[in-house]
Scaffold this active site. Structure first.
Site: not given
Length: 248
Positions: A35, A56, A168
């Site tokens: 990732d 991602k 996030m």
């Protein structure tokens, strides 16, 4: 019997926070699917493996999850050992459980290797204990980014008596602030906004719930970043101030 696929947590960024089991699993890998948020230094533990980047990240072009599934299945059925290398912990907003279930349904044996999650490392590096006797009896990990656009139960979070760690959440910082205020959380609740947890360029901005959106903008806070909200942040700030006074 070793699994065909290892779902490995690479931790928050500091390569020294990688577990010994993760190092062993990487050493067995023929193929590594990595990732974006994984520190590339950890690839030193799998020098002979083929590395495929399957990042991602919010706001950026991302590798489709279905394609990642197919890659893992393809290489596993070829008899190769696959390491799916994720930032933080695979099962803390990392889709590790989804991937393990998907592989198991297709007869592929996999194993999850835990990693230190970014929220814990970020707080620790800033001198914040996520639980603190007499102040916070627990921790709630929550994401501000969901696949279906749904929101958490803000009232329950505001009155949980736990430290809130928001992942996030930079893009929705103002919304998070307003939701928690509307739910009854005190405007002067202490907040720490921590960018690039555990890396040499880690930055921290201390604020309050009321002021955090404006302070984040002035600080030019960028993703990836973690929000730590609760009285433990205020306790850590007070301890740091007292230490400074005693050492002055």
């Amino acid at each position: 019997m070793n699994p065909s696929v290892w779902l490995i947590g690479a931790g928050p960024g500091d390569p020294e926070l990688l577990t010994l089991k993760a190092v062993r699993a990487l050493g067995l890998a023929d193929v590594v699917l990595i990732d974006d948020l994984v520190n590339p230094q950890v690839l030193e533990h799998c020098p002979g493996a083929r590395v495929i980047r399957v990042g991602k990240r919010g706001g950026c072009r991302s590798t489709p999850q279905a394609f990642i599934h197919r890659l893992m299945l393809r290489y596993a059925r070829q008899g190769k050992v696959v390491a799916r290398l994720k930032g933080g912990d695979p099962c803390i907003f990392g889709r590790g459980g989804e991937e393990a279930d998907w592989l198991a349904a297709r007869g592929v044996h996999c194993e999850i290797v835990n990693g230190i999650t970014a929220g814990l490392a970020a707080a620790t590096r800033c001198g914040i204990s996520l639980t603190l006797r007499g102040i916070a009896r627990g921790v709630t990990l929550v994401t501000a980014h969901t696949q279906d656009g749904s929101s958490p139960n803000w009232r329950a979070l505001a009155h949980s008596g736990t430290t809130l760690v928001v992942y996030m959440g930079i893009a929705t910082l103002a919304d998070t602030r307003q939701h928690l205020l509307d739910a009854g959380m005190a405007a002067d609740t202490a907040v720490a906004m921590i960018e690039n947890a555990s890396l040499p360029d880690q930055r921290e901005c201390r604020s309050t719930l009321q002021a955090m959106a404006d302070d984040a903008q002035a600080f030019k806070l960028k993703s990836p970043a973690i929000l730590v909200i609760g009285d433990v942040v205020g306790a850590a700030t007070l301890a740091a101030e007292q230490l400074h006074l005693h050492s002055a």
